[in-house]
Enzyme design. Structure first.
Site, PDB file in Angstrom:
ATOM      1  N   GLY A  41       0.781  -1.240   0.000  1.00  0.00           N
ATOM      2  CA  GLY A  41       0.000   0.000   0.000  1.00  0.00           C
ATOM      3  C   GLY A  41       0.809   1.285   0.000  1.00  0.00           C
ATOM      4  O   GLY A  41       0.347   2.316  -0.483  1.00  0.00           O
ATOM      5  N   ASP A  97       1.187   3.225   4.571  1.00  0.00           N
ATOM      6  CA  ASP A  97       0.149   4.049   3.960  1.00  0.00           C
ATOM      7  C   ASP A  97      -0.808   4.587   5.014  1.00  0.00           C
ATOM      8  O   ASP A  97      -1.153   5.751   5.032  1.00  0.00           O
ATOM      9  CB  ASP A  97      -0.611   3.247   2.880  1.00  0.00           C
ATOM     10  CG  ASP A  97      -1.028   1.848   3.347  1.00  0.00           C
ATOM     11  OD1 ASP A  97      -0.796   1.488   4.523  1.00  0.00           O
ATOM     12  OD2 ASP A  97      -1.591   1.098   2.522  1.00  0.00           O
ATOM     13  N   ASP A 100      -3.915   2.122  11.408  1.00  0.00           N
ATOM     14  CA  ASP A 100      -5.277   1.706  11.738  1.00  0.00           C
ATOM     15  C   ASP A 100      -5.290   1.188  13.183  1.00  0.00           C
ATOM     16  O   ASP A 100      -5.349   1.975  14.125  1.00  0.00           O
ATOM     17  CB  ASP A 100      -5.682   0.647  10.707  1.00  0.00           C
ATOM     18  CG  ASP A 100      -7.127   0.216  10.793  1.00  0.00           C
ATOM     19  OD1 ASP A 100      -7.978   1.077  11.060  1.00  0.00           O
ATOM     20  OD2 ASP A 100      -7.414  -0.977  10.582  1.00  0.00           O
ATOM     21  N   PHE A 149     -13.216   2.913   5.271  1.00  0.00           N
ATOM     22  CA  PHE A 149     -12.245   2.150   4.502  1.00  0.00           C
ATOM     23  C   PHE A 149     -11.900   2.928   3.240  1.00  0.00           C
ATOM     24  O   PHE A 149     -12.772   3.307   2.470  1.00  0.00           O
ATOM     25  CB  PHE A 149     -12.798   0.765   4.140  1.00  0.00           C
ATOM     26  CG  PHE A 149     -11.724  -0.134   3.624  1.00  0.00           C
ATOM     27  CD1 PHE A 149     -10.911  -0.829   4.508  1.00  0.00           C
ATOM     28  CD2 PHE A 149     -11.496  -0.258   2.261  1.00  0.00           C
ATOM     29  CE1 PHE A 149      -9.886  -1.642   4.034  1.00  0.00           C
ATOM     30  CE2 PHE A 149     -10.475  -1.066   1.782  1.00  0.00           C
ATOM     31  CZ  PHE A 149      -9.669  -1.754   2.672  1.00  0.00           C
ATOM     32  N   ASP A 156      -5.510  -0.489  -1.535  1.00  0.00           N
ATOM     33  CA  ASP A 156      -6.358  -1.384  -2.311  1.00  0.00           C
ATOM     34  C   ASP A 156      -7.571  -1.868  -1.535  1.00  0.00           C
ATOM     35  O   ASP A 156      -7.634  -1.768  -0.313  1.00  0.00           O
ATOM     36  CB  ASP A 156      -5.555  -2.627  -2.711  1.00  0.00           C
ATOM     37  CG  ASP A 156      -5.342  -3.569  -1.522  1.00  0.00           C
ATOM     38  OD1 ASP A 156      -4.901  -3.080  -0.463  1.00  0.00           O
ATOM     39  OD2 ASP A 156      -5.645  -4.767  -1.639  1.00  0.00           O
TER      40      ASP A 156
HETATM   41  P1  5GP Z   1      -2.773  -1.707  11.365  1.00  0.00           P
HETATM   42  O1  5GP Z   1      -1.723  -2.735  11.645  1.00  0.00           O
HETATM   43  O2  5GP Z   1      -2.447  -0.321  11.837  1.00  0.00           O
HETATM   44  O3  5GP Z   1      -4.121  -2.154  11.806  1.00  0.00           O
HETATM   45  O4  5GP Z   1      -2.992  -1.737   9.832  1.00  0.00           O
HETATM   46  C1  5GP Z   1      -2.340  -1.090   8.912  1.00  0.00           C
HETATM   47  C2  5GP Z   1      -2.610  -1.806   7.594  1.00  0.00           C
HETATM   48  O5  5GP Z   1      -4.005  -2.155   7.428  1.00  0.00           O
HETATM   49  C3  5GP Z   1      -2.288  -0.878   6.480  1.00  0.00           C
HETATM   50  O6  5GP Z   1      -0.973  -1.076   6.044  1.00  0.00           O
HETATM   51  C4  5GP Z   1      -3.275  -1.288   5.416  1.00  0.00           C
HETATM   52  O7  5GP Z   1      -2.719  -2.343   4.669  1.00  0.00           O
HETATM   53  C5  5GP Z   1      -4.460  -1.856   6.131  1.00  0.00           C
HETATM   54  N1  5GP Z   1      -5.571  -0.879   6.236  1.00  0.00           N
HETATM   55  C6  5GP Z   1      -6.065  -0.331   7.348  1.00  0.00           C
HETATM   56  N2  5GP Z   1      -7.065   0.517   7.073  1.00  0.00           N
HETATM   57  C7  5GP Z   1      -7.202   0.514   5.728  1.00  0.00           C
HETATM   58  C8  5GP Z   1      -8.081   1.208   4.819  1.00  0.00           C
HETATM   59  O8  5GP Z   1      -8.952   2.008   5.164  1.00  0.00           O
HETATM   60  N3  5GP Z   1      -7.886   0.942   3.494  1.00  0.00           N
HETATM   61  C9  5GP Z   1      -6.952   0.061   3.028  1.00  0.00           C
HETATM   62  N4  5GP Z   1      -6.879  -0.109   1.715  1.00  0.00           N
HETATM   63  N5  5GP Z   1      -6.112  -0.588   3.858  1.00  0.00           N
HETATM   64  C10 5GP Z   1      -6.238  -0.373   5.189  1.00  0.00           C
HETATM   65 MG    MG Z   2      -0.555  -2.467   4.593  1.00  0.00          MG
END
Ligand code: 5GP
Ligand code: MG
Length: 173
Positions: A41, A97, A100, A149, A156
């Protein structure tokens, strides 16, 4: 089924202004030897951001991180594509990117420190603070967004939408 929102959440122009401002903030606050982008991403964000650091010696590396398939160890990540030992003694700028739950950047930055990096700072273009499951704040973030999202600008949904220049939210049809 999902469909794209009527209007982009962030236009390409707004994204580029944000990336330029982030680059300025990073340059003023952190000296680093190597950029590590988290695939897939972040590939467009990394390529735009790193052109604000035109230095002969700056190294660019990418890493793949996937959630570990072990329910006993939630939040553990399996990393591939980069031997973390290559980062020993280096000052690292780790880029994703979107931030979350916080697990990816928290876990990866800890692993990179454990591998002997001299310093690690983290950067994400987008931040969804309401979704955090672990205590973590990135050192440099761009846009704060609500719990939606988003796709485009490298992000993606099931492998699609990555090459849209704007960032869009997906809504249920
Ligand atoms: P975390 O480990 O902080 O939960 O997640 C980060 C990863 O979750 C990001 O690198 C991404 O791949 C995915 N992710 C989290 N939220 C989104 C979103 O709204 N859209 C997309 N495409 N990917 C997301
Ligand atoms: Mg990711």
């Amino acid at each position: 089924m999902y469909k794209m929102s009527m209007m982009p959440m962030f236009t390409a122009e707004a994204i580029h202004e944000c990336v330029e401002a982030m680059a300025g903030q990073i340059r003023r606050n952190y000296e680093f030897d190597v950029v590590v982008g988290i695939l897939t991403g972040s590939f467009i964000f990394v390529s735009d951001l790193c052109r604000y650091f035109p230095r002969q010696d700056l190294q660019i590396k990418f890493i793949k991180a996937s959630s570990y398939c072990d329910e006993m160890r939630p939040g553990e990540l399996e990393v591939s594509g980069l031997d973390l030992k290559e980062l020993a003694g280096k000052r690292v700028l780790l880029i994703d990117d979107i931030l979350d739950t916080g697990r990816t950047l928290k876990c990866l930055s800890e692993k990179i420190r454990a591998a002997g990096a001299a310093a690690v700072k983290t950067c994400a273009l987008l931040d969804k603070p309401s979704r955090r499951e672990v205590e973590f704040q990135a050192d440099f973030t761009g846009f704060k967004i609500e719990d939606k999202f988003v796709v485009g600008y490298g992000l993606d949904y099931a492998g699609e939408y990555r090459t849209f220049p704007d960032i869009w939210s997906l809504e249920e049809e």
